[in-house]
Write an enzyme that holds these catalytic residues in place. Structure first.
Site, PDB file in Angstrom:
ATOM      1  N   GLY A  27       0.818  -1.205   0.000  1.00  0.00           N
ATOM      2  CA  GLY A  27       0.000   0.000   0.000  1.00  0.00           C
ATOM      3  C   GLY A  27       0.855   1.260   0.000  1.00  0.00           C
ATOM      4  O   GLY A  27       0.515   2.262  -0.635  1.00  0.00           O
ATOM      5  N   THR A  28       1.968   1.220   0.707  1.00  0.00           N
ATOM      6  CA  THR A  28       2.846   2.404   0.783  1.00  0.00           C
ATOM      7  C   THR A  28       3.355   2.779  -0.598  1.00  0.00           C
ATOM      8  O   THR A  28       3.282   3.943  -1.003  1.00  0.00           O
ATOM      9  CB  THR A  28       4.036   2.105   1.732  1.00  0.00           C
ATOM     10  OG1 THR A  28       3.506   1.850   3.031  1.00  0.00           O
ATOM     11  CG2 THR A  28       5.005   3.268   1.790  1.00  0.00           C
ATOM     12  N   GLN A  75      -7.628  -0.256   3.990  1.00  0.00           N
ATOM     13  CA  GLN A  75      -8.335  -0.852   5.132  1.00  0.00           C
ATOM     14  C   GLN A  75      -9.757  -1.269   4.781  1.00  0.00           C
ATOM     15  O   GLN A  75     -10.321  -2.141   5.452  1.00  0.00           O
ATOM     16  CB  GLN A  75      -8.378   0.133   6.306  1.00  0.00           C
ATOM     17  CG  GLN A  75      -7.030   0.369   6.960  1.00  0.00           C
ATOM     18  CD  GLN A  75      -6.486  -0.850   7.700  1.00  0.00           C
ATOM     19  OE1 GLN A  75      -7.201  -1.817   7.977  1.00  0.00           O
ATOM     20  NE2 GLN A  75      -5.205  -0.819   7.998  1.00  0.00           N
ATOM     21  N   HIS A 101      -1.714  -7.657   2.701  1.00  0.00           N
ATOM     22  CA  HIS A 101      -1.638  -8.218   4.063  1.00  0.00           C
ATOM     23  C   HIS A 101      -2.733  -7.708   4.991  1.00  0.00           C
ATOM     24  O   HIS A 101      -2.880  -8.199   6.110  1.00  0.00           O
ATOM     25  CB  HIS A 101      -0.247  -8.011   4.672  1.00  0.00           C
ATOM     26  CG  HIS A 101       0.108  -6.615   5.077  1.00  0.00           C
ATOM     27  ND1 HIS A 101       0.160  -6.225   6.383  1.00  0.00           N
ATOM     28  CD2 HIS A 101       0.435  -5.525   4.347  1.00  0.00           C
ATOM     29  CE1 HIS A 101       0.533  -4.947   6.447  1.00  0.00           C
ATOM     30  NE2 HIS A 101       0.704  -4.501   5.215  1.00  0.00           N
ATOM     31  N   THR A 134      10.900  -8.108 -12.403  1.00  0.00           N
ATOM     32  CA  THR A 134      10.250  -9.422 -12.424  1.00  0.00           C
ATOM     33  C   THR A 134       9.209  -9.487 -11.308  1.00  0.00           C
ATOM     34  O   THR A 134       9.478  -9.099 -10.176  1.00  0.00           O
ATOM     35  CB  THR A 134      11.301 -10.540 -12.242  1.00  0.00           C
ATOM     36  OG1 THR A 134      12.224 -10.422 -13.321  1.00  0.00           O
ATOM     37  CG2 THR A 134      10.664 -11.919 -12.273  1.00  0.00           C
ATOM     38  N   CYS A 172       5.782   5.601  19.384  1.00  0.00           N
ATOM     39  CA  CYS A 172       6.914   5.959  20.231  1.00  0.00           C
ATOM     40  C   CYS A 172       8.142   6.078  19.346  1.00  0.00           C
ATOM     41  O   CYS A 172       8.508   5.130  18.661  1.00  0.00           O
ATOM     42  CB  CYS A 172       7.121   4.866  21.278  1.00  0.00           C
ATOM     43  SG  CYS A 172       8.482   5.242  22.374  1.00  0.00           S
TER      44      CYS A 172
HETATM   45  N1  PLP Z   1      -2.826   2.796   3.978  1.00  0.00           N
HETATM   46  C1  PLP Z   1      -3.454   2.457   5.118  1.00  0.00           C
HETATM   47  C2  PLP Z   1      -4.778   3.053   5.444  1.00  0.00           C
HETATM   48  C3  PLP Z   1      -2.861   1.547   5.999  1.00  0.00           C
HETATM   49  O1  PLP Z   1      -3.490   1.216   7.139  1.00  0.00           O
HETATM   50  C4  PLP Z   1      -1.592   1.006   5.666  1.00  0.00           C
HETATM   51  C5  PLP Z   1      -0.896   0.082   6.599  1.00  0.00           C
HETATM   52  O2  PLP Z   1      -0.997   0.206   7.805  1.00  0.00           O
HETATM   53  C6  PLP Z   1      -1.000   1.385   4.455  1.00  0.00           C
HETATM   54  C7  PLP Z   1      -1.638   2.287   3.642  1.00  0.00           C
HETATM   55  C8  PLP Z   1       0.347   0.843   4.043  1.00  0.00           C
HETATM   56  O3  PLP Z   1       0.246  -0.448   3.495  1.00  0.00           O
HETATM   57  P1  PLP Z   1       1.533  -1.405   3.410  1.00  0.00           P
HETATM   58  O4  PLP Z   1       1.791  -1.901   4.785  1.00  0.00           O
HETATM   59  O5  PLP Z   1       1.126  -2.489   2.459  1.00  0.00           O
HETATM   60  O6  PLP Z   1       2.647  -0.593   2.854  1.00  0.00           O
END
Ligand code: PLP
Length: 382
Positions: free
Chosen positions: A76-77, A181, A203, A239, A326
């Site tokens: 997602g990042t 989410q 995940h 790949t 933290c």
């Molecule tokens: N966006 C949201 C709303 C998330 O909760 C998260 C992960 O906590 C991410 C993006 C990032 O996803 P990833 O862990 O696959 O990089």
């Protein structure tokens, strides 16, 4: 013990990472044993390609998209970073309007982009304030990119994305929707949301870590994200992560099929919330006032720091998360909760229970008992 949990432990941290679904595990193992590179023309390559394309179709089906609009990423990042980059470099957006409750993988690259940026507050119910959005859209240098997640990771608050897309498009702005989410927990339909970019992560829905997707709207043809061997329809070279992608596809298919079961998960979450409120009627539930993901409960224990609660629950065999983070020995309150206008001391006391496909009644009973007993003990110390 519930499937997907460690024996003797209750795992209620699905919004961090959901336990791997059996279907995903099987698909990952099968793909690990397949020798082929999806770009090779021989039979092994063709078999690998088939796995990738089947997974693409499953992921697309989960969000009502055309398979050719799905580009696999490392999570997602990466998908959020890439969407921002595409909007800035390809679409030439001149300003950014992001909700203050976005995940850091949207907020941080947005703040780093060097463009004018407006961060929109949310109300006490955890939902972004539409009046603030309209105001920002009216004044932002055009075209703008609006980033609004479909559901928040800490409170579960569901955002009015379809309405916000309409408002954004009226002003010539693009819309990035982080559905990381929401996917697998509520129905997600790209054609209804009509957003320009939608992002996903395997995940969070019972797939493996390290794989996600960027989904683009039909008439958006992005230029290459990574240049190299021309994989992913020329958009992201390298790949393919075959086991990850195959596991993502299997998890997406299983999540779509088991969406109706989320009503039961909501029932378990509501029982948990009710039990905690019986033990401590003054405990604040954050983001519970509006539409909310069926699996999420964000609740504060008055006067008790979130990390203390998380550690006490962990010692008693229940895994949950704190919104506060933290770093360098200093605990900072959750930006999501302060972005909803909560005072810092209240934000520091909130923890998140997040349930999922393997959560059982027994899990909920144990979590409620452990939290309530801990509160009874703390209450006498306060
Ligand atoms: N966006 C949201 C709303 C998330 O909760 C998260 C992960 O906590 C991410 C993006 C990032 O996803 P990833 O862990 O696959 O990089």
């Amino acid at each position: 013990m519930s499937p997907g949990s460690t024996p003797g432990f209750v795992y209620l941290d699905y919004n961090a990472t959901a336990p791997l679904r059996p279907e995903a595990r099987e698909a990952v193992l099968k793909a690990l044993e397949a020798p082929g590179n999806p770009s090779s023309v021989h039979r092994f390559g063709r078999a690998a390609r088939k796995l990738v394309e089947e997974a693409r179709a499953s992921v697309a089906a989960l969000v009502g998209a055309e398979p050719k609009r799905v580009v696999f990423t490392s999570g997602g990042t990466e998908a959020n970073n890439l969407a921002l980059r595409l909007a800035i470099e390809q679409a030439g957006v001149k300003s950014l309007i992001v909700s203050a409750i976005e995940h850091d993988s949207v907020l941080r690259p947005a703040r780093h982009a060097g463009l004018p940026i407006v961060e929109l507050p949310a109300g006490a119910d955890g939902v972004v304030l539409l009046a603030a959005l309209e105001e920002a859209l009216a004044h932002a240098p055009k075209p703008a990119l609006v980033a609004l997640m479909l559901a928040n990771n800490e409170t579960g608050a569901i955002q009015p994305v379809a309405e916000v897309t309409r408002l954004a498009h009226e002003q010539g702005a693009l819309l990035l929707c982080d559905a990381v989410q929401a996917a697998g927990k509520i129905a997600v339909d790209l054609s209804r949301l009509a957003c320009d970019f939608l992002t996903l992560s395997a995940h969070k829905l019972g797939g493996p870590t390290g794989v996600g997707a960027l989904v683009t709207r039909d008439d958006w043809v992005p230029a290459p994200l990574l240049r190299g061997g021309g994989q992913e329809q020329g958009q992201r070279a390298g790949t393919e992560n075959l086991p990850g992608i195959a596991g993502f596809g299997a998890a997406a298919a299983a999540a779509l099929q088991s969406l109706p079961r989320m009503a039961e998960v909501a029932g378990l979450r509501d029982r948990l919330q009710a039990a905690l409120l019986v033990a401590c009627p003054e405990a604040p539930v954050h983001g519970g006032g509006g539409p909310r993901l069926p699996n999420t409960l964000c609740i504060g224990m008055p006067g008790v720091p979130a990390e203390t609660q998380v550690m006490a629950l962990d010692l008693a065999g229940v895994a949950v998360s704190a919104g506060s983070a933290c770093s360098s020995g200093k605990v900072t309150p959750s930006h999501v909760l302060t972005g909803m206008g909560l005072p810092e001391p209240t934000a520091r006391e909130a923890i998140r229970f997040s349930l999922g496909w393997a959560t059982s009644e027994a899990d909920i009973e144990r979590a409620a008992r452990v939290w309530s007993e801990f509160w009874m003990k703390k209450r006498t110390d306060l």
